[in-house]
Design an enzyme around this catalytic site. Structure first.
Site, PDB file in Angstrom:
ATOM      1  N   SER A 168       0.822  -1.216   0.000  1.00 40.60           N
ATOM      2  CA  SER A 168       0.000   0.000   0.000  1.00 40.60           C
ATOM      3  C   SER A 168       0.855   1.265   0.000  1.00 40.60           C
ATOM      4  O   SER A 168       2.011   1.255   0.435  1.00 40.60           O
ATOM      5  CB  SER A 168      -0.928   0.010   1.218  1.00 40.60           C
ATOM      6  OG  SER A 168      -1.699  -1.161   1.254  1.00 40.60           O
TER       7      SER A 168
HETATM    8  N1  SAM Z   1      -0.457  -5.094   4.057  1.00 42.74           N
HETATM    9  C1  SAM Z   1       0.261  -5.354   2.850  1.00 42.74           C
HETATM   10  C2  SAM Z   1       1.658  -4.779   2.839  1.00 42.74           C
HETATM   11  O1  SAM Z   1       2.018  -4.080   3.800  1.00 42.74           O
HETATM   12  O2  SAM Z   1       2.385  -5.064   1.878  1.00 42.74           O
HETATM   13  C3  SAM Z   1      -0.479  -4.915   1.623  1.00 42.74           C
HETATM   14  C4  SAM Z   1      -1.405  -5.946   1.213  1.00 42.74           C
HETATM   15  S1  SAM Z   1      -2.103  -5.963  -0.375  1.00 42.74           S
HETATM   16  C5  SAM Z   1      -2.811  -4.376  -0.582  1.00 42.74           C
HETATM   17  C6  SAM Z   1      -3.501  -7.008   0.059  1.00 42.74           C
HETATM   18  C7  SAM Z   1      -3.127  -8.430   0.384  1.00 42.74           C
HETATM   19  O3  SAM Z   1      -4.303  -9.090   0.860  1.00 42.74           O
HETATM   20  C8  SAM Z   1      -2.630  -9.235  -0.799  1.00 42.74           C
HETATM   21  O4  SAM Z   1      -1.371  -9.762  -0.524  1.00 42.74           O
HETATM   22  C9  SAM Z   1      -3.692 -10.322  -0.962  1.00 42.74           C
HETATM   23  O5  SAM Z   1      -3.173 -11.546  -1.434  1.00 42.74           O
HETATM   24  C10 SAM Z   1      -4.231 -10.435   0.441  1.00 42.74           C
HETATM   25  N2  SAM Z   1      -5.570 -11.023   0.545  1.00 42.74           N
HETATM   26  C11 SAM Z   1      -6.635 -10.882  -0.300  1.00 42.74           C
HETATM   27  N3  SAM Z   1      -7.691 -11.583   0.163  1.00 42.74           N
HETATM   28  C12 SAM Z   1      -7.284 -12.189   1.320  1.00 42.74           C
HETATM   29  C13 SAM Z   1      -7.918 -13.051   2.251  1.00 42.74           C
HETATM   30  N4  SAM Z   1      -9.176 -13.476   2.094  1.00 42.74           N
HETATM   31  N5  SAM Z   1      -7.204 -13.472   3.330  1.00 42.74           N
HETATM   32  C14 SAM Z   1      -5.904 -13.087   3.498  1.00 42.74           C
HETATM   33  N6  SAM Z   1      -5.255 -12.282   2.630  1.00 42.74           N
HETATM   34  C15 SAM Z   1      -5.934 -11.830   1.565  1.00 42.74           C
END
Ligand code: SAM
Length: 241
Positions: free
Chosen positions: A90
């Protein structure tokens, strides 16, 4: 004897060349730190984030270590960046804002859904918080775990591969929950795993999303809409409903 003196002089010469001239510019570590300080003052404080512990953590965590090599030059830019598997780390301001909205204190336990690169988890750990983080894409979970461990955050952050829709009931209730992927609706299990007084910070919506802060009170839940945002969608169970 003369030969021995020459060998000694050559070794001294090689050593002094390695140490470089006294007027050399800043090291890579120093210039990354400068970039981080600029990032915090121009992108984060300038937009109104005031929590001193958040600002300090953002000044400290080496964001460039959480992005792929090809993105390192942009690590401190004012935008999200690709981390592979069609996912992103993000924008720095959003990480800071979500950390501030969570209103955590040292010793608290936080659930993060969407580990991604591990950067948000490291920022929370730097604030003295224990983080339990769930990531649905296994290679991302593994990679984040390795990065967090290399940087010394392994004791403060536990990463699990799985679907975060149902939270992590074994460790509930949480002082705060941060969700970094957007479901169409707030997952009910996450609300139920929040402690009284705790905040759930979550982007919600399909095409247009709002960043919500849900606070658990003694009587129920209070919901505030903070700003419009654009996150990757929450996959897994969130899309089945
Ligand atoms: N917090 C992260 C960082 O600091 O890099 C950014 C995360 S990115 C915007 C969103 C993440 O959520 C992705 O890696 C995606 O694979 C994960 N994601 C999506 N759906 C999910 C779920 N149901 N459970 C866990 N992770 C999930």
């Amino acid at each position: 004897m003369r030969r021995a003196v020459w060998v000694a002089l050559l070794v001294i010469g090689a050593c002094s060349q390695k140490s470089g001239p006294a007027h050399a510019g800043p090291s890579e570590t120093e210039s990354r730190e400068q970039e981080r300080l600029h990032m915090v003052s121009r992108q984060i404080e300038a937009r109104g984030v005031r929590d001193a512990r958040v600002l300090q953590a953002m000044r400290k965590v080496p964001r460039h270590r959480f992005v792929p090599g090809s993105q390192r030059g942009h690590a401190y830019a004012d935008r999200p960046l690709p981390i592979g598997h069609q996912q992103t780390i993000s924008q720095p301001y959003i990480v800071a804002l979500m950390s501030e909205l969570a209103a955590v204190k040292p010793g608290d336990t936080v659930l993060e859904v969407g580990t991604g690169s591990g950067y948000q988890a490291a920022v929370l750990a730097e604030m003295g918080v224990k983080v339990l983080s769930i990531e649905i894409i296994e290679p991302l979970a593994k990679h984040a775990k390795a990065t967090l461990s290399e940087l010394g955050y392994a004791k403060m952050v536990e990463v699990r591969h799985g679907d975060g829709y149902s939270g992590w009931p074994e460790h509930a209730p949480f002082d705060a929950i941060i969700v970094t992927a957007a479901p169409p609706k707030i997952p009910e299990p996450l609300k139920q795993q929040l402690d009284v007084g705790g905040h759930l910070v979550i982007p919600v919506g399909k095409h247009y999303q709002s960043l919500l802060r849900v606070t658990r009170t003694k009587k129920g839940f209070r919901e505030e809409s903070v700003i419009p945002v654009r996150f990757v969608p929450m996959t897994g169970k969130a899309q089945e409903r």
